[in-house]
Design an enzyme around this catalytic site. Structure first.
Site, PDB file in Angstrom:
ATOM      1  N   ARG A   1       0.881  -1.181   0.000  1.00  0.00           N
ATOM      2  CA  ARG A   1       0.000   0.000   0.000  1.00  0.00           C
ATOM      3  C   ARG A   1       0.910   1.219   0.000  1.00  0.00           C
ATOM      4  O   ARG A   1       1.705   1.419   0.923  1.00  0.00           O
ATOM      5  CB  ARG A   1      -0.898   0.011   1.240  1.00  0.00           C
ATOM      6  CG  ARG A   1      -1.530   1.383   1.480  1.00  0.00           C
ATOM      7  CD  ARG A   1      -2.590   1.369   2.539  1.00  0.00           C
ATOM      8  NE  ARG A   1      -3.775   0.665   2.096  1.00  0.00           N
ATOM      9  CZ  ARG A   1      -4.962   0.745   2.693  1.00  0.00           C
ATOM     10  NH1 ARG A   1      -5.124   1.510   3.757  1.00  0.00           N
ATOM     11  NH2 ARG A   1      -5.992   0.075   2.234  1.00  0.00           N
TER      12      ARG A   1
ATOM     13  N   HIS B   1      -7.724   0.766  -5.985  1.00  0.00           N
ATOM     14  CA  HIS B   1      -7.877  -0.075  -4.784  1.00  0.00           C
ATOM     15  C   HIS B   1      -8.613  -1.359  -5.189  1.00  0.00           C
ATOM     16  O   HIS B   1      -9.753  -1.598  -4.784  1.00  0.00           O
ATOM     17  CB  HIS B   1      -8.653   0.704  -3.717  1.00  0.00           C
ATOM     18  CG  HIS B   1      -8.552   0.124  -2.337  1.00  0.00           C
ATOM     19  ND1 HIS B   1      -7.763  -0.972  -2.027  1.00  0.00           N
ATOM     20  CD2 HIS B   1      -9.149   0.498  -1.156  1.00  0.00           C
ATOM     21  CE1 HIS B   1      -7.884  -1.245  -0.743  1.00  0.00           C
ATOM     22  NE2 HIS B   1      -8.713  -0.383  -0.200  1.00  0.00           N
TER      23      HIS B   1
ATOM     24  N   GLN C   1     -10.278  -3.934  -2.597  1.00  0.00           N
ATOM     25  CA  GLN C   1     -11.541  -3.467  -2.018  1.00  0.00           C
ATOM     26  C   GLN C   1     -12.692  -3.665  -2.999  1.00  0.00           C
ATOM     27  O   GLN C   1     -13.769  -4.136  -2.621  1.00  0.00           O
ATOM     28  CB  GLN C   1     -11.423  -1.981  -1.641  1.00  0.00           C
ATOM     29  CG  GLN C   1     -12.698  -1.414  -1.068  1.00  0.00           C
ATOM     30  CD  GLN C   1     -13.030  -1.977   0.308  1.00  0.00           C
ATOM     31  OE1 GLN C   1     -12.204  -1.935   1.209  1.00  0.00           O
ATOM     32  NE2 GLN C   1     -14.231  -2.513   0.477  1.00  0.00           N
TER      33      GLN C   1
ATOM     34  N   ASP D   1     -17.345   7.292  -0.930  1.00  0.00           N
ATOM     35  CA  ASP D   1     -16.077   7.198  -0.209  1.00  0.00           C
ATOM     36  C   ASP D   1     -15.742   8.597   0.308  1.00  0.00           C
ATOM     37  O   ASP D   1     -16.377   9.584  -0.105  1.00  0.00           O
ATOM     38  CB  ASP D   1     -14.980   6.677  -1.167  1.00  0.00           C
ATOM     39  CG  ASP D   1     -13.659   6.362  -0.473  1.00  0.00           C
ATOM     40  OD1 ASP D   1     -13.634   6.302   0.775  1.00  0.00           O
ATOM     41  OD2 ASP D   1     -12.643   6.181  -1.173  1.00  0.00           O
TER      42      ASP D   1
ATOM     43  N   CYS E   1     -16.274   1.770   1.442  1.00  0.00           N
ATOM     44  CA  CYS E   1     -15.104   0.931   1.747  1.00  0.00           C
ATOM     45  C   CYS E   1     -14.597   1.133   3.167  1.00  0.00           C
ATOM     46  O   CYS E   1     -13.888   0.283   3.691  1.00  0.00           O
ATOM     47  CB  CYS E   1     -13.991   1.193   0.739  1.00  0.00           C
ATOM     48  SG  CYS E   1     -13.337   2.870   0.787  1.00  0.00           S
TER      49      CYS E   1
ATOM     50  N   ARG F   1     -13.648  -8.549   2.703  1.00  0.00           N
ATOM     51  CA  ARG F   1     -12.230  -8.357   2.364  1.00  0.00           C
ATOM     52  C   ARG F   1     -11.454  -9.632   2.715  1.00  0.00           C
ATOM     53  O   ARG F   1     -10.600 -10.095   1.950  1.00  0.00           O
ATOM     54  CB  ARG F   1     -11.635  -7.179   3.158  1.00  0.00           C
ATOM     55  CG  ARG F   1     -12.159  -5.807   2.783  1.00  0.00           C
ATOM     56  CD  ARG F   1     -11.686  -5.360   1.418  1.00  0.00           C
ATOM     57  NE  ARG F   1     -10.242  -5.316   1.260  1.00  0.00           N
ATOM     58  CZ  ARG F   1      -9.456  -4.303   1.614  1.00  0.00           C
ATOM     59  NH1 ARG F   1      -9.981  -3.219   2.146  1.00  0.00           N
ATOM     60  NH2 ARG F   1      -8.149  -4.353   1.418  1.00  0.00           N
TER      61      ARG F   1
HETATM   62  N1  NVA Z   1     -10.070   6.656  -0.999  1.00  0.00           N
HETATM   63  C1  NVA Z   1      -9.645   6.275   0.328  1.00  0.00           C
HETATM   64  C2  NVA Z   1      -9.837   4.805   0.534  1.00  0.00           C
HETATM   65  C3  NVA Z   1      -9.434   4.297   1.891  1.00  0.00           C
HETATM   66  C4  NVA Z   1      -9.559   2.810   2.013  1.00  0.00           C
HETATM   67  C5  NVA Z   1      -8.193   6.654   0.508  1.00  0.00           C
HETATM   68  O1  NVA Z   1      -7.412   6.449  -0.418  1.00  0.00           O
HETATM   69  O2  NVA Z   1      -7.835   7.161   1.566  1.00  0.00           O
HETATM   70  N1   CP Z   2     -11.086  -0.019   3.091  1.00  0.00           N
HETATM   71  C1   CP Z   2      -9.795  -0.111   3.449  1.00  0.00           C
HETATM   72  O1   CP Z   2      -8.915  -0.390   2.630  1.00  0.00           O
HETATM   73  O2   CP Z   2      -9.560   0.122   4.770  1.00  0.00           O
HETATM   74  P1   CP Z   2      -8.152   0.335   5.479  1.00  0.00           P
HETATM   75  O3   CP Z   2      -7.616   1.660   5.009  1.00  0.00           O
HETATM   76  O4   CP Z   2      -8.477   0.317   6.934  1.00  0.00           O
HETATM   77  O5   CP Z   2      -7.235  -0.792   5.079  1.00  0.00           O
END
Ligand code: NVA
Ligand code: CP
Length: 300
Positions: A101, A128, A131, A219, A259, A287
């Site tokens: 990540r 992502h 997800q 989101d 998500c 997940r």
């Molecule tokens: N769009 C959000 C998703 C978090 C799982 C982010 O990138 O922070």
């Molecule tokens: N939805 C998701 O990816 O959550 P986290 O940021 O907690 O991993």
């Protein structure tokens, strides 16, 4: 056999996604007792925070008989500038798969090019896919499938929106996005999906996108790394809150997905995320099941 990575939804075919979901379903039902990851290790590199991704990958690896290593990018040498290709080569000598990540999607592609073990995208600024796989599985579970369904995305054209567009390209459902001007999804991903015949559109207002849909998705307005833009984004996204009023325009049986983490009172009203149409806790649980199926497929 050459290794397979999972960096984007488009890395899988429709049939592969269906097979993956059959396996996920068996795992969720407790009908799968194998340990294809016995003696194997998944390295998990995190340059951003995580609750769901970290815990579901770690628990999932353990349940499949393997072990997962949490590597904060601040603590490993990447944080001090060790090149990604060198990190990829070295980790490949120790572990059987790498989940990452980070911010720049290009870094994940570079890692995958130089690693000799499967690489999984655990979120980048661009996409992502893990997800959205879990979200699709949740749609199948709640509505029996996505064939002939209309799905809405209300809010930021962010990493999640981009992966949803790729899902519409691979699976052929109708995706209607509503994003304020200047916050549209990635142009290249959108154009490629359109060119491939995907039924994706961007509406001017949420009311237009949500009309009659069976799935409503949103989101956060400011994703990780955009904290300084939060105030400006709150202004830009005025009118984009998914509240009960907006949900009334969707199919009466529509489900709501997010998500997580969520900001109640911003992108979603409490009455919706904590209401009867919300499937967000199943979505979070899924997940685990879907990623276990992914791990068993790529690393087993
Ligand atoms: N769009 C959000 C998703 C978090 C799982 C982010 O990138 O922070
Ligand atoms: N939805 C998701 O990816 O959550 P986290 O940021 O907690 O991993």
């Amino acid at each position: 056999m050459s290794k397979r990575d999972f960096l984007a939804i488009t890395d899988l075919t429709r049939d592969e996604i269906l097979r993956l979901f059959d396996l996920s379903g068996r795992m969720k039902a407790g009908a799968y007792r194998e340990t294809p990851l016995a003696g194997k290790t998944l390295a998990m590199i995190f340059a951003k925070s995580s609750t769901r991704t970290r815990v579901s990958f770690e628990v999932g690896t353990y349940q499949l008989g393997g072990q997962a290593l949490f590597l904060s990018s601040r603590d490993i040498q990447i944080g001090r500038g060790e090149p990604i290709p060198d990190t990829a080569r070295v980790l490949s000598r120790y572990v059987d798969g790498i989940m990452i990540r980070t911010f720049d999607h290009g870094e994940v592609e570079q890692l995958a090019r130089h690693a000799t073990v499967p690489v999984i995208n655990g979120l980048t600024d661009l996409s992502h896919p893990c997800q959205v796989l879990a979200d699709l599985f949740t749609v199948r579970e709640a509505l029996g499938g996505w064939e002939g369904k209309r799905i809405a995305w209300v809010g930021d054209g962010n990493n999640m929106a981009n992966s949803w567009i790729e899902a519409a390209e691979v699976l052929g459902f109708e995706l209607r996005l509503a994003c304020p001007e200047g916050y549209e999804p990635n142009r290249r991903i959108f154009d490629r999906a359109k060119a491939a015949g995907a039924c994706v559109s961007i509406a001017e207002v949420p009311e237009e996108a949500i009309e009659g849909v069976q799935v409503v998705n949103t989101d956060v307005w400011a994703s990780m790394g955009q904290e300084e833009e939060a105030e400006a984004r709150r202004n830009a996204f005025r009118g984009y809150t998914v509240d009960a009023e907006l949900m009334k325009l969707a199919d009466p049986k529509a489900i709501f997905l997010h998500c997580l983490p969520a900001h109640r009172g911003e992108e979603v009203a409490t009455e919706v995320i904590d209401g009867p149409q919300s499937r967000v806790w199943d979505e979070a649980e899924n997940r685990l099941h879907v990623q276990k199926a992914l791990l068993a497929t790529l690393m087993g």
